[in-house]
Design a protein around this motif. Structure first.
Motif, PDB file in Angstrom:
ATOM      1  N   ALA A  18     -50.723  -7.402 -42.091  1.00  0.00           N
ATOM      2  CA  ALA A  18     -51.268  -6.278 -41.337  1.00  0.00           C
ATOM      3  C   ALA A  18     -50.149  -5.581 -40.564  1.00  0.00           C
ATOM      4  O   ALA A  18     -49.206  -6.223 -40.094  1.00  0.00           O
ATOM      5  CB  ALA A  18     -52.358  -6.753 -40.373  1.00  0.00           C
ATOM      6  N   HIS A  19     -50.262  -4.266 -40.410  1.00  0.00           N
ATOM      7  CA  HIS A  19     -49.200  -3.497 -39.763  1.00  0.00           C
ATOM      8  C   HIS A  19     -48.870  -4.023 -38.368  1.00  0.00           C
ATOM      9  O   HIS A  19     -47.704  -4.209 -38.028  1.00  0.00           O
ATOM     10  CB  HIS A  19     -49.606  -2.020 -39.658  1.00  0.00           C
ATOM     11  N   GLY A  20     -49.906  -4.221 -37.540  1.00  0.00           N
ATOM     12  CA  GLY A  20     -49.658  -4.620 -36.159  1.00  0.00           C
ATOM     13  C   GLY A  20     -48.888  -5.914 -36.046  1.00  0.00           C
ATOM     14  O   GLY A  20     -47.861  -5.993 -35.363  1.00  0.00           O
ATOM     15  N   GLY A  21     -49.369  -6.954 -36.728  1.00  0.00           N
ATOM     16  CA  GLY A  21     -48.702  -8.245 -36.675  1.00  0.00           C
ATOM     17  C   GLY A  21     -47.313  -8.204 -37.292  1.00  0.00           C
ATOM     18  O   GLY A  21     -46.360  -8.796 -36.771  1.00  0.00           O
ATOM     19  N   ALA A  22     -47.183  -7.502 -38.424  1.00  0.00           N
ATOM     20  CA  ALA A  22     -45.887  -7.445 -39.100  1.00  0.00           C
ATOM     21  C   ALA A  22     -44.853  -6.672 -38.281  1.00  0.00           C
ATOM     22  O   ALA A  22     -43.674  -7.043 -38.236  1.00  0.00           O
ATOM     23  CB  ALA A  22     -46.050  -6.805 -40.477  1.00  0.00           C
ATOM     24  N   LEU A  23     -45.283  -5.589 -37.632  1.00  0.00           N
ATOM     25  CA  LEU A  23     -44.351  -4.833 -36.795  1.00  0.00           C
ATOM     26  C   LEU A  23     -43.908  -5.648 -35.586  1.00  0.00           C
ATOM     27  O   LEU A  23     -42.734  -5.621 -35.197  1.00  0.00           O
ATOM     28  CB  LEU A  23     -45.000  -3.524 -36.346  1.00  0.00           C
ATOM     29  N   LEU A  24     -44.846  -6.368 -34.979  1.00  0.00           N
ATOM     30  CA  LEU A  24     -44.466  -7.224 -33.864  1.00  0.00           C
ATOM     31  C   LEU A  24     -43.503  -8.313 -34.316  1.00  0.00           C
ATOM     32  O   LEU A  24     -42.545  -8.655 -33.610  1.00  0.00           O
ATOM     33  CB  LEU A  24     -45.713  -7.847 -33.230  1.00  0.00           C
TER      34      LEU A  24
ATOM     35  N   VAL B 292     -25.939  -0.724 -38.944  1.00  0.00           N
ATOM     36  CA  VAL B 292     -27.112   0.087 -39.273  1.00  0.00           C
ATOM     37  C   VAL B 292     -28.086  -0.793 -40.056  1.00  0.00           C
ATOM     38  O   VAL B 292     -27.696  -1.447 -41.024  1.00  0.00           O
ATOM     39  CB  VAL B 292     -26.725   1.331 -40.099  1.00  0.00           C
ATOM     40  N   VAL B 293     -29.322  -0.820 -39.612  1.00  0.00           N
ATOM     41  CA  VAL B 293     -30.367  -1.618 -40.256  1.00  0.00           C
ATOM     42  C   VAL B 293     -31.473  -0.677 -40.718  1.00  0.00           C
ATOM     43  O   VAL B 293     -31.978   0.122 -39.921  1.00  0.00           O
ATOM     44  CB  VAL B 293     -30.946  -2.675 -39.300  1.00  0.00           C
ATOM     45  N   TRP B 294     -31.869  -0.781 -41.990  1.00  0.00           N
ATOM     46  CA  TRP B 294     -32.931   0.077 -42.550  1.00  0.00           C
ATOM     47  C   TRP B 294     -34.050  -0.790 -43.119  1.00  0.00           C
ATOM     48  O   TRP B 294     -33.782  -1.790 -43.792  1.00  0.00           O
ATOM     49  CB  TRP B 294     -32.365   0.943 -43.671  1.00  0.00           C
ATOM     50  N   GLY B 295     -35.291  -0.384 -42.872  1.00  0.00           N
ATOM     51  CA  GLY B 295     -36.406  -1.079 -43.506  1.00  0.00           C
ATOM     52  C   GLY B 295     -37.702  -0.875 -42.759  1.00  0.00           C
ATOM     53  O   GLY B 295     -37.762  -0.206 -41.713  1.00  0.00           O
ATOM     54  N   GLY B 296     -38.782  -1.454 -43.304  1.00  0.00           N
ATOM     55  CA  GLY B 296     -40.094  -1.404 -42.684  1.00  0.00           C
ATOM     56  C   GLY B 296     -40.602  -2.791 -42.375  1.00  0.00           C
ATOM     57  O   GLY B 296     -39.892  -3.783 -42.528  1.00  0.00           O
ATOM     58  N   GLU B 297     -41.856  -2.857 -41.953  1.00  0.00           N
ATOM     59  CA  GLU B 297     -42.429  -4.130 -41.539  1.00  0.00           C
ATOM     60  C   GLU B 297     -42.762  -5.036 -42.713  1.00  0.00           C
ATOM     61  O   GLU B 297     -42.905  -6.251 -42.550  1.00  0.00           O
ATOM     62  CB  GLU B 297     -43.669  -3.919 -40.670  1.00  0.00           C
ATOM     63  N   PHE B 298     -42.938  -4.467 -43.897  1.00  0.00           N
ATOM     64  CA  PHE B 298     -43.113  -5.228 -45.137  1.00  0.00           C
ATOM     65  C   PHE B 298     -42.909  -4.281 -46.306  1.00  0.00           C
ATOM     66  O   PHE B 298     -42.521  -3.118 -46.110  1.00  0.00           O
ATOM     67  CB  PHE B 298     -44.490  -5.916 -45.218  1.00  0.00           C
ATOM     68  N   GLY B 299     -43.118  -4.770 -47.528  1.00  0.00           N
ATOM     69  CA  GLY B 299     -43.004  -3.924 -48.702  1.00  0.00           C
ATOM     70  C   GLY B 299     -44.381  -3.613 -49.256  1.00  0.00           C
ATOM     71  O   GLY B 299     -45.379  -3.602 -48.528  1.00  0.00           O
ATOM     72  N   ARG B 300     -44.417  -3.390 -50.582  1.00  0.00           N
ATOM     73  CA  ARG B 300     -45.693  -3.048 -51.206  1.00  0.00           C
ATOM     74  C   ARG B 300     -45.845  -3.846 -52.503  1.00  0.00           C
ATOM     75  O   ARG B 300     -44.867  -4.342 -53.067  1.00  0.00           O
ATOM     76  CB  ARG B 300     -45.786  -1.544 -51.469  1.00  0.00           C
ATOM     77  N   THR B 301     -47.065  -3.973 -52.945  1.00  0.00           N
ATOM     78  CA  THR B 301     -47.339  -4.795 -54.123  1.00  0.00           C
ATOM     79  C   THR B 301     -46.921  -4.081 -55.400  1.00  0.00           C
ATOM     80  O   THR B 301     -47.047  -2.862 -55.517  1.00  0.00           O
ATOM     81  CB  THR B 301     -48.839  -5.109 -54.211  1.00  0.00           C
ATOM     82  N   PRO B 302     -46.450  -4.841 -56.398  1.00  0.00           N
ATOM     83  CA  PRO B 302     -46.180  -4.238 -57.710  1.00  0.00           C
ATOM     84  C   PRO B 302     -47.454  -4.059 -58.529  1.00  0.00           C
ATOM     85  O   PRO B 302     -47.395  -3.540 -59.643  1.00  0.00           O
ATOM     86  CB  PRO B 302     -45.235  -5.255 -58.361  1.00  0.00           C
ATOM     87  N   VAL B 303     -48.577  -4.515 -57.982  1.00  0.00           N
ATOM     88  CA  VAL B 303     -49.874  -4.274 -58.621  1.00  0.00           C
ATOM     89  C   VAL B 303     -50.556  -3.112 -57.922  1.00  0.00           C
ATOM     90  O   VAL B 303     -50.288  -2.811 -56.764  1.00  0.00           O
ATOM     91  CB  VAL B 303     -50.768  -5.539 -58.564  1.00  0.00           C
ATOM     92  N   ALA B 304     -51.440  -2.451 -58.667  1.00  0.00           N
ATOM     93  CA  ALA B 304     -52.033  -1.208 -58.178  1.00  0.00           C
ATOM     94  C   ALA B 304     -53.186  -1.454 -57.224  1.00  0.00           C
ATOM     95  O   ALA B 304     -53.952  -2.414 -57.360  1.00  0.00           O
ATOM     96  CB  ALA B 304     -52.509  -0.365 -59.354  1.00  0.00           C
ATOM     97  N   GLN B 305     -53.299  -0.560 -56.264  1.00  0.00           N
ATOM     98  CA  GLN B 305     -54.504  -0.468 -55.449  1.00  0.00           C
ATOM     99  C   GLN B 305     -55.153   0.858 -55.822  1.00  0.00           C
ATOM    100  O   GLN B 305     -54.536   1.923 -55.678  1.00  0.00           O
ATOM    101  CB  GLN B 305     -54.165  -0.511 -53.969  1.00  0.00           C
ATOM    102  N   GLY B 306     -56.391   0.789 -56.325  1.00  0.00           N
ATOM    103  CA  GLY B 306     -56.967   1.986 -56.921  1.00  0.00           C
ATOM    104  C   GLY B 306     -56.217   2.314 -58.188  1.00  0.00           C
ATOM    105  O   GLY B 306     -55.781   1.418 -58.928  1.00  0.00           O
ATOM    106  N   SER B 307     -55.994   3.576 -58.421  1.00  0.00           N
ATOM    107  CA  SER B 307     -55.296   3.976 -59.652  1.00  0.00           C
ATOM    108  C   SER B 307     -53.825   4.287 -59.414  1.00  0.00           C
ATOM    109  O   SER B 307     -53.010   4.182 -60.332  1.00  0.00           O
ATOM    110  CB  SER B 307     -55.974   5.210 -60.256  1.00  0.00           C
TER     111      SER B 307
END
Length: 473
Positions: A146-152, A374-389
């Motif tokens: 989840a965004h909140g927990g991962a960002l913290l 310099v550090v670049w990135g987000g709180e997590f990545g994304r799945t290689p499987v589809a959500q929706g189409s």
């Protein structure tokens, strides 16, 4: 039982006359005590020596809020292209953020760049020109989908408790190189998913708190320190007022003894006063050359907003601010493409690609990249499987971040996810490991950078974390 002798009677005038000598004595004692109290209060943000020789002096953290997709940016997966549309040939995590479907290939092509030959997708053509300065960590993993927990977790090392942020720990450990500016500045931070806790000092001293410039809902050219201008009092009147308050506070210190909270308040008043002249001057970019402004994309409405943030990061870094965070986000979650991946990631990358490349080029040309991490990135990545189409779900199990400068190993890809990019598989790097490594490059031993609170010694890495030696030059 009443006393038989009447109490002496004094008028107010007689009381003041007879007490004047006592008041004079108290005043003298106060003056003498004030000097010793002032001597006892030292600037808590004064530069501190690291535990060992540092490779980096400062950090610029480029946060891509929402979670950019690793398999669409810096982690190509040929098998994902080959098996597009097929069911995943591996077990999915027991806990998922939402339901997903079959494998989804990347709509972008990857190409090799530089002498290192590191592959970068067509989303980042400008950053790709700087791959020989990047250390791409492809095996990041966390614990919270989840965004909140991962960002913290990313900011503080904990997704369940309020803990000091990474920038606060760095400020606590090293102080600042400019006494007229905070040690930790966050530009246009998001107010969602952890909000102020992502740049808060928690139980660390108040001076370690991050200073926000605006927030994610405010254009960068309007992002300033709140109340930086006093329209009611002149600087001279403010100085006189502050001197009076300082005298009273120091007198209280002399009487009550050491008081960390009050000392922090005294120093915060003084810093705020100095910032009234320093901060507006530093945020005035009118003196930058036209070539520099174009390099950051300030001449293009698509890149101007994030470009200004990156330019400000460079200006803060060269003026001695220890930790600068730049956040790419709207008022909620910028990179969170649960649907319409092609449109969303195309828009997001177009806004940040040229400014980030400009920042790297500018730091390098000024000799700042050598000692700026310099550090670049987000709180997590994304799945290689589809959500929706045409979307991707949250994926904390395997994602990419990269480092540049500050002693990191350039032109390197470290670690790997599995063949489809779902799980960190080779040379896994946990968030605690990333934190330990950032501190190490700053000359700080994450095991020794502790603060005693509630009967326990706390640290950024909690009870885990290993320095990732493979990403250090």
């Amino acid at each position: 039982m009443k006393s038989s002798s009447p109490l002496p009677s004094f008028s107010r005038r007689e009381m003041l006359r007879s007490s004047c000598a006592g008041f004079g004595y108290l005043a003298l004692q106060g003056v003498l005590g004030l000097e010793s109290a002032k001597a006892a209060v030292v600037d808590p943000l004064a530069p501190k020596q690291p535990h060992f020789p540092a490779r980096a002096k400062r950090v610029i953290f480029l946060l891509m809020k929402g979670g950019p997709s690793q398999v669409d940016t810096f982690d190509p997966k040929p098998l994902l292209d080959r098996d597009n549309g097929k069911p995943p040939p591996f077990a999915l995590p027991r806990v998922k953020f939402a339901e997903t479907g079959n494998l989804l290939r990347s709509p972008w092509k990857f190409r090799q760049y530089g002498q290192s030959g590191l592959p970068v997708s067509d989303l980042f053509p400008h950053v790709a020109k700087h791959v020989d300065d990047l250390c791409v960590i492809r095996s990041m993993h966390g614990t919270n989908p989840a965004h909140g927990g991962a960002l913290l977790k990313l900011h503080t090392g904990s997704d369940t408790f309020v803990r000091p942020s990474m920038g606060s720990w760095v400020s606590y450990g090293l102080g600042t190189e400019n006494t007229d500016l905070p040690a930790f500045i966050t530009i246009c931070p998001t107010l969602a998913h952890g909000g102020v806790n992502n740049w808060g000092s928690a139980f660390l001293p108040a001076h370690c708190q991050g200073t926000p410039l605006g927030n994610a809902s405010i254009p960068a050219d309007q992002a300033v320190v709140r109340h930086i201008h006093n329209k009611m009092l002149s600087p001279e009147m403010q100085r006189a007022q502050l001197d009076l308050v300082s005298q009273m506070n120091h007198a209280h210190l002399e009487q009550a003894g050491a008081n960390a909270a009050l000392e922090a308040r005294i120093n915060s008043f003084e810093l705020a006063y100095r910032m009234q002249s320093t901060m507006p001057e530093l945020q005035d970019i009118s003196g930058e050359t036209e070539a520099t402004r174009k390099m950051y994309g300030l001449d293009d409405p698509v890149t101007a907003n994030f470009g200004r943030q990156c330019l400000m990061a460079r200006r803060f870094a060269e003026r001695g601010v220890r930790f600068v965070q730049v956040t790419h986000s709207d008022s909620f979650v910028q990179w969170d493409q649960h649907s319409d991946l092609l449109k969303g990631h195309t828009k997001n990358a177009a806004e940040v690609d040229k400014p980030i490349a400009g920042l790297l080029a500018d730091l390098k040309s000024r000799g700042l990249l050598d000692d700026t991490l310099v550090v670049w990135g987000g709180e997590f990545g994304r799945t290689p499987v589809a959500q929706g189409s045409d979307g991707r779900d949250h994926n904390p199990h395997g994602f990419t971040m990269w480092l540049a400068g500050g002693g990191s190993k350039p032109g390197t890809a470290y670690g790997a996810t599995d063949d489809y990019g779902y799980y960190a598989a080779v040379d896994k790097v946990h968030i605690h490991d990333l934190h330990a490594t950032i501190l190490h490059l700053l000359g700080l031993d994450h095991l020794k950078l502790t603060y005693r609170y509630a009967g326990r010694d706390f640290r950024l890495t909690d009870i885990a974390g290993e320095v990732v030696k493979g990403v250090i030059a």
